[in-house]
Design an enzyme around this catalytic site. Structure first.
Site, PDB file in Angstrom:
ATOM      1  N   SER A  71       0.824  -1.213   0.000  1.00  0.00           N
ATOM      2  CA  SER A  71       0.000   0.000   0.000  1.00  0.00           C
ATOM      3  C   SER A  71       0.856   1.260   0.000  1.00  0.00           C
ATOM      4  O   SER A  71       1.185   1.806   1.052  1.00  0.00           O
ATOM      5  CB  SER A  71      -0.938  -0.012   1.208  1.00  0.00           C
ATOM      6  OG  SER A  71      -1.876   1.015   1.107  1.00  0.00           O
ATOM      7  N   ALA A 113       2.980   2.661   7.565  1.00  0.00           N
ATOM      8  CA  ALA A 113       3.201   1.433   8.320  1.00  0.00           C
ATOM      9  C   ALA A 113       3.312   0.227   7.395  1.00  0.00           C
ATOM     10  O   ALA A 113       4.158  -0.651   7.594  1.00  0.00           O
ATOM     11  CB  ALA A 113       2.078   1.224   9.325  1.00  0.00           C
ATOM     12  N   SER A 114       2.473   0.165   6.385  1.00  0.00           N
ATOM     13  CA  SER A 114       2.507  -0.951   5.443  1.00  0.00           C
ATOM     14  C   SER A 114       3.856  -1.041   4.752  1.00  0.00           C
ATOM     15  O   SER A 114       4.447  -2.123   4.645  1.00  0.00           O
ATOM     16  CB  SER A 114       1.390  -0.792   4.400  1.00  0.00           C
ATOM     17  OG  SER A 114       1.523  -1.735   3.365  1.00  0.00           O
ATOM     18  N   GLU A 167     -13.225   4.260  -1.502  1.00  0.00           N
ATOM     19  CA  GLU A 167     -12.567   3.508  -0.432  1.00  0.00           C
ATOM     20  C   GLU A 167     -13.517   3.203   0.731  1.00  0.00           C
ATOM     21  O   GLU A 167     -13.077   2.865   1.832  1.00  0.00           O
ATOM     22  CB  GLU A 167     -11.348   4.289   0.071  1.00  0.00           C
ATOM     23  CG  GLU A 167     -10.311   4.546  -1.010  1.00  0.00           C
ATOM     24  CD  GLU A 167      -9.400   3.346  -1.282  1.00  0.00           C
ATOM     25  OE1 GLU A 167      -8.970   2.693  -0.322  1.00  0.00           O
ATOM     26  OE2 GLU A 167      -9.118   3.075  -2.468  1.00  0.00           O
ATOM     27  N   ARG A 227      -7.124   8.680  -2.758  1.00  0.00           N
ATOM     28  CA  ARG A 227      -7.831   7.464  -3.164  1.00  0.00           C
ATOM     29  C   ARG A 227      -9.340   7.653  -3.352  1.00  0.00           C
ATOM     30  O   ARG A 227      -9.968   6.880  -4.071  1.00  0.00           O
ATOM     31  CB  ARG A 227      -7.591   6.362  -2.128  1.00  0.00           C
ATOM     32  CG  ARG A 227      -6.113   6.060  -1.903  1.00  0.00           C
ATOM     33  CD  ARG A 227      -5.945   4.867  -0.974  1.00  0.00           C
ATOM     34  NE  ARG A 227      -4.549   4.644  -0.630  1.00  0.00           N
ATOM     35  CZ  ARG A 227      -4.115   3.615   0.084  1.00  0.00           C
ATOM     36  NH1 ARG A 227      -4.976   2.732   0.523  1.00  0.00           N
ATOM     37  NH2 ARG A 227      -2.838   3.480   0.368  1.00  0.00           N
ATOM     38  N   HIS A 274      -6.350   7.667   4.301  1.00  0.00           N
ATOM     39  CA  HIS A 274      -7.804   7.734   4.445  1.00  0.00           C
ATOM     40  C   HIS A 274      -8.152   8.779   5.497  1.00  0.00           C
ATOM     41  O   HIS A 274      -7.360   9.051   6.406  1.00  0.00           O
ATOM     42  CB  HIS A 274      -8.380   6.384   4.906  1.00  0.00           C
ATOM     43  CG  HIS A 274      -8.329   5.308   3.879  1.00  0.00           C
ATOM     44  ND1 HIS A 274      -8.010   4.003   4.184  1.00  0.00           N
ATOM     45  CD2 HIS A 274      -8.572   5.335   2.551  1.00  0.00           C
ATOM     46  CE1 HIS A 274      -8.059   3.274   3.092  1.00  0.00           C
ATOM     47  NE2 HIS A 274      -8.388   4.052   2.085  1.00  0.00           N
ATOM     48  N   CYS A 298     -10.042   0.729  11.338  1.00  0.00           N
ATOM     49  CA  CYS A 298      -9.942   0.037  10.051  1.00  0.00           C
ATOM     50  C   CYS A 298     -10.611  -1.326  10.095  1.00  0.00           C
ATOM     51  O   CYS A 298     -11.118  -1.821   9.092  1.00  0.00           O
ATOM     52  CB  CYS A 298      -8.477  -0.154   9.658  1.00  0.00           C
ATOM     53  SG  CYS A 298      -7.636   1.328   9.078  1.00  0.00           S
TER      54      CYS A 298
END
EC number: 3.5.3.23
Length: 448
Positions: free
Chosen positions: A22, A27-28, A174, A214, A250, A371
């Protein structure tokens, strides 16, 4: 008639891994290629569901998806048996195999946008599955998402389901990660708040320069039309492009709302004063008293908010009218964020208590408490019409923890994704899960 906000949490799937897929999610990307622990991840999520249920909140569970997605790999030209498809993808295009194994459907805040019956023209609860077309590994989710939601909310007298929007950049959607709802009571007409990162057709709106926006304005408007929302019950706001470029992929990474309250960072939006005035006016006409809590950048920098996931928290209404904030352990580990929260709860304001949960496995992949849940406001009649198999109870919690212990691995690396046995393990687990949750045939391997 009494109404509730029910949190349906995503159950982490057996292929939970750190693929770093992502872009824009700090963090991803920073934890990419580390070994994951799918069993621990699923048990951490279940522990949160159980805790909220025991606190008296209505809690449900949303099933994960079949992974690896062999059908998606076949559409990209890999042929042969399932094992051969996986073997050839691992040899020739490992990034595609990693994407096809993503367990990102655990973050069901992205699964769909939901409008309660009190807001919609036909008096039904409306669901639109998110197309998630900004990221390939998420864009393949919505067909199964639609089937799972359809099996959970099957009564057409009370529930309406819409297909995902066209999977093109102009309608990037999203889901509920960029949507919230304000109301005096969950059963009364409210104001639905759509946050977008850019406009596809109107150049007056600025766009971020580093990371993608997004959610488009046009997608949010389309969902509002599909759900039959009235103009006086909708507010659109643009996310600040500069915070998107700082890793706020987001809106739920920089703001959270519930009831009559918006908890947000000072830098979250563009034209904040205008937006707040519109929310106040429209909610006021519906009998509500809009209130906002602004976190100043002088106390919590955007960087700290992103690293701690302060705003990716669950803001829950308690019986006494006060609010409870559910945050990840990372908030306690950030000195500035924790200091702010201690001051917030001791001030006698709207948010009276903070509860901390260890969700490290999810957090390392870029998703926190908010999330992991899809909020659905339901009255008593609608709640009774929900598939009872997906409503969390103490016996169901026990059954699901046993199911996880039986089927999940406690370590998964990128190389493990090339093991065809993983697909068989996943299908065996999910076939059993659909029986536990009474979903029927929702996965491709059960249908084809």
């Amino acid at each position: 008639m009494k109404s509730y906000e029910v949190n349906f949490d995503g159950l982490v799937g057996p292929t939970h891994n750190y693929g770093g897929l992502s872009y824009g999610n700090v963090a991803s990307q920073s934890n990419s290629q580390q070994s994951s622990n799918p069993k621990e991840a699923a048990l951490q999520g279940l522990a949160k569901m159980k805790a909220l249920m025991e606190m008296g909140f209505q809690q449900g569970v949303l099933a994960p998806q079949e992974r690896p997605d062999v059908a998606a790999l076949r559409r990209l030209g890999f042929a042969g048996s399932d094992a051969q498809v996986i073997e050839r993808a691992a040899k020739d295009a490992m990034p595609l195999l990693v994407a096809s194994c993503s367990a990102s459907s655990m973050w069901v805040a992205n699964a769909a946008t939901v409008s309660p019956s009190a807001d919609t023209a036909d008096g039904r609860v409306h669901f639109t599955a998110a197309n998630l077309n900004c990221k390939y590994h998420r864009s393949i989710e919505h067909p199964t998402t639609s089937r799972v939601l359809g099996a959970m909310f099957a009564d057409q007298q009370h529930f309406a389901h819409h297909a995902a929007l066209p999977a093109v950049a102009q309608f990037g959607d999203e889901g509920a990660a960029n949507h919230t709802r304000f109301c005096r009571d969950y059963g009364q007409a409210g104001v639905e708040f759509f946050v977008f990162g850019r406009s596809a057709f109107d150049t007056r709106y600025p766009a971020p320069q580093k990371y993608p926006a997004r959610q488009t304005l046009e997608a949010s408007q389309a969902v509002a039309r599909l759900h039959g929302l009235s103009d006086d019950g909708v507010v659109y706001a643009q996310q600040n492009p500069s915070v998107i470029d700082q890793g706020v992929f987001h809106n739920d990474v920089i703001a959270v709302g519930n009831g009559e309250v918006l908890f947000y960072h000072e830098d979250a939006f563009l034209e904040t004063d205008k937006m707040l005035a519109e929310l106040d006016a429209k909610l006021g006409k519906r009998g509500g008293n809009f209130q906002s809590i602004c976190v100043p950048r002088s106390q919590v920098a955007v960087e700290d908010a992103v690293r701690s996931y302060l705003f990716n928290s669950q803001l829950l209404s308690r019986a006494d009218g006060s609010m409870l904030l559910i945050v990840p352990e990372e908030c306690r580990g950030n000195e500035r964020v924790w200091q702010y929260l201690q001051g917030l709860t001791s001030s006698g304001g709207l948010i009276r208590e903070v509860k901390v949960f260890d969700l490290k496995q999810s957090m390392q992949n870029g998703g926190g408490p908010a999330c992991l849940r899809l909020r659905v406001a339901l009255n008593q009649t609608e709640l009774a019409a929900v598939n009872p198999g997906v409503i969390m109870t103490a016996p169901l919690y026990g059954t699901l923890t046993q199911w996880v212990d039986k089927h999940y691995r406690d370590r998964l690396s990128e190389n493990d994704l090339a093991d065809p046995q993983l697909l068989l393990e996943c299908r065996t687990a999910l076939d059993e899960l659909t029986q536990i949750l009474k979903l029927g045939a929702v996965y491709p391997f059960q249908i084809n």
